[in-house]
Write a protein that holds these residues in place. Sequence first.
Motif, PDB file in Angstrom:
ATOM      1  N   GLU A 147       8.901 -64.186  23.342  1.00  0.00           N
ATOM      2  CA  GLU A 147       7.911 -63.726  22.374  1.00  0.00           C
ATOM      3  C   GLU A 147       7.711 -62.214  22.484  1.00  0.00           C
ATOM      4  OE1 GLU A 147       7.471 -66.439  24.155  1.00  0.00           O
ATOM      5  OE2 GLU A 147       6.458 -68.031  23.025  1.00  0.00           O
ATOM      6  N   LYS A 148       7.473 -61.575  21.334  1.00  0.00           N
ATOM      7  CA  LYS A 148       7.335 -60.127  21.315  1.00  0.00           C
ATOM      8  C   LYS A 148       5.878 -59.714  21.142  1.00  0.00           C
ATOM      9  CE  LYS A 148      11.998 -59.201  19.562  1.00  0.00           C
ATOM     10  NZ  LYS A 148      12.814 -58.579  18.501  1.00  0.00           N
ATOM     11  N   PHE A 149       5.513 -58.678  21.882  1.00  0.00           N
ATOM     12  CA  PHE A 149       4.172 -58.124  21.817  1.00  0.00           C
ATOM     13  C   PHE A 149       4.130 -57.081  20.708  1.00  0.00           C
ATOM     14  CE2 PHE A 149       1.321 -54.693  23.598  1.00  0.00           C
ATOM     15  CZ  PHE A 149       0.132 -55.333  23.262  1.00  0.00           C
ATOM     16  N   ASN A 150       3.220 -57.290  19.737  1.00  0.00           N
ATOM     17  CA  ASN A 150       3.127 -56.384  18.596  1.00  0.00           C
ATOM     18  C   ASN A 150       1.690 -55.891  18.462  1.00  0.00           C
ATOM     19  OD1 ASN A 150       3.379 -54.952  16.251  1.00  0.00           O
ATOM     20  ND2 ASN A 150       3.855 -56.713  14.947  1.00  0.00           N
ATOM     21  N   PRO A 151       1.352 -54.768  19.105  1.00  0.00           N
ATOM     22  CA  PRO A 151      -0.048 -54.316  19.155  1.00  0.00           C
ATOM     23  C   PRO A 151      -0.621 -53.829  17.832  1.00  0.00           C
ATOM     24  CG  PRO A 151       1.400 -52.691  20.147  1.00  0.00           C
ATOM     25  CD  PRO A 151       2.243 -53.901  19.876  1.00  0.00           C
ATOM     26  N   PRO A 177       3.638 -61.954  27.230  1.00  0.00           N
ATOM     27  CA  PRO A 177       3.529 -62.075  25.761  1.00  0.00           C
ATOM     28  C   PRO A 177       3.327 -63.508  25.285  1.00  0.00           C
ATOM     29  CG  PRO A 177       5.802 -61.656  26.424  1.00  0.00           C
ATOM     30  CD  PRO A 177       4.960 -61.455  27.645  1.00  0.00           C
ATOM     31  N   ILE A 214       0.192 -64.263  22.874  1.00  0.00           N
ATOM     32  CA  ILE A 214       0.329 -64.731  21.492  1.00  0.00           C
ATOM     33  C   ILE A 214      -0.579 -65.930  21.232  1.00  0.00           C
ATOM     34  CG2 ILE A 214       1.929 -65.898  19.921  1.00  0.00           C
ATOM     35  CD1 ILE A 214       4.068 -63.934  20.907  1.00  0.00           C
ATOM     36  N   SER A 257      -3.953 -64.662  20.898  1.00  0.00           N
ATOM     37  CA  SER A 257      -4.077 -63.999  19.597  1.00  0.00           C
ATOM     38  C   SER A 257      -4.364 -65.004  18.489  1.00  0.00           C
ATOM     39  CB  SER A 257      -2.792 -63.231  19.292  1.00  0.00           C
ATOM     40  OG  SER A 257      -2.825 -62.670  18.011  1.00  0.00           O
ATOM     41  N   ASN A 314      -3.785 -58.066  13.860  1.00  0.00           N
ATOM     42  CA  ASN A 314      -4.669 -57.387  14.813  1.00  0.00           C
ATOM     43  C   ASN A 314      -5.557 -56.353  14.120  1.00  0.00           C
ATOM     44  OD1 ASN A 314      -3.464 -58.912  16.790  1.00  0.00           O
ATOM     45  ND2 ASN A 314      -2.083 -57.290  17.469  1.00  0.00           N
ATOM     46  N   SER A 319       0.072 -55.095  14.661  1.00  0.00           N
ATOM     47  CA  SER A 319       0.359 -56.034  13.576  1.00  0.00           C
ATOM     48  C   SER A 319      -0.791 -56.060  12.581  1.00  0.00           C
ATOM     49  CB  SER A 319       0.580 -57.436  14.132  1.00  0.00           C
ATOM     50  OG  SER A 319      -0.630 -57.956  14.656  1.00  0.00           O
ATOM     51  N   TYR A 346      -4.248 -57.661  24.128  1.00  0.00           N
ATOM     52  CA  TYR A 346      -3.717 -56.328  24.403  1.00  0.00           C
ATOM     53  C   TYR A 346      -3.444 -56.132  25.894  1.00  0.00           C
ATOM     54  CZ  TYR A 346      -4.313 -54.506  19.685  1.00  0.00           C
ATOM     55  OH  TYR A 346      -4.186 -54.283  18.334  1.00  0.00           O
ATOM     56  N   GLY A 404      -0.421 -58.470  26.816  1.00  0.00           N
ATOM     57  CA  GLY A 404       0.732 -58.462  25.920  1.00  0.00           C
ATOM     58  C   GLY A 404       2.057 -58.013  26.496  1.00  0.00           C
TER      59      GLY A 404
END
Length: 326
Positions: free
Chosen positions: A209-213, A264, A268, A271, A218, A215, A257, A260
């Motif tokens: 899984e990718k951390f996307n701060p 991740p 997620i 999130s 968010n 997005s 955050y 993440g």
Amino acid sequence: MNSFRVSKNKIITFFTIIIVFFIALVVSNRGEYVDNDYLAYEIMFDDYKSTNVEPMYKIISMIVHSMNFDFTLLLFIFCFFSILLKIYALILAKKDRIVEGEGFIYFLLFYFFCFFALWDLTQIRASLSISFLMISFFVINLYKSIFFKILALVSHYSISFVLIFDFIYYITRRNIFLHILISICFCFFLYFLIGFTPYAVYDVTSYSEKFNPISFKNIFLIITFFLIYFTYKENWSNGILVRKLSALSISLLIMYYIFGLKYPSVAIRVSDLSLFFGLLSLTFVRVNSILILYKYIVLIILSIYFTYSFYFSGSPIIRLDQWGLK
């Protein structure tokens, strides 16, 4: 003839149960290739005595096995009660005049567009856990509230994060600045502690899984928090609840955050909870015309995004073309 008259509420309740029954029936018979979690849950069901899973899943598996039914019934039970109990929680809120008919419909729309595929077809333990937690928010009796919180916890351990943030909000007497400060400290403490627990296997080296701060999701949650904090008054009829749900959402986002980069997979899932409580806070918004307009604009955007993401993207979590295949 008047003695045979049936109230409007009873008719609505009857048809609601029927509709949810058929939804659960379709979901439980979807087949093993529709989502990625089906086979994992089936293995846990077959080996429920020794598998490492929450007590609620073990208990329901044991009951289904004792009745000589297969895995399909377990899926039906989870889906049926997860949806029905969420609706029941909103009914409790409506009785206390915390939510109106408009908010009820808003909840159903955002839930079925943004969470149904994610929770009721994949993360089924989390879905049932959220249902119990929602009821705990709206039952008046303290002991009943604690009871449903316990049911939520034994259904999915991730709900412990929400319960801790809820407790922090309570002990800080709804002081949002103090709540955020203590939440940040708790998240850092948990971040360092997790390395010594079984959850350490969820680090970035084991999961993709990718951390996307930054997005859209968010950004929406941050904007929603500030809009509610500055424009929705605590002394309004349901202001305390709206601001509390928003505080839970932002606390979970802070955790996202902090976790993440290294965890991740955990982040997620946190999130997803943050988004749910952000949208749930908007469910109860009324009076404030700016927020009402805002919440429906957000609903339209998120509904389009998640419908595409869940069903029609290049890597959908629900493969509709595999529905019913064995």
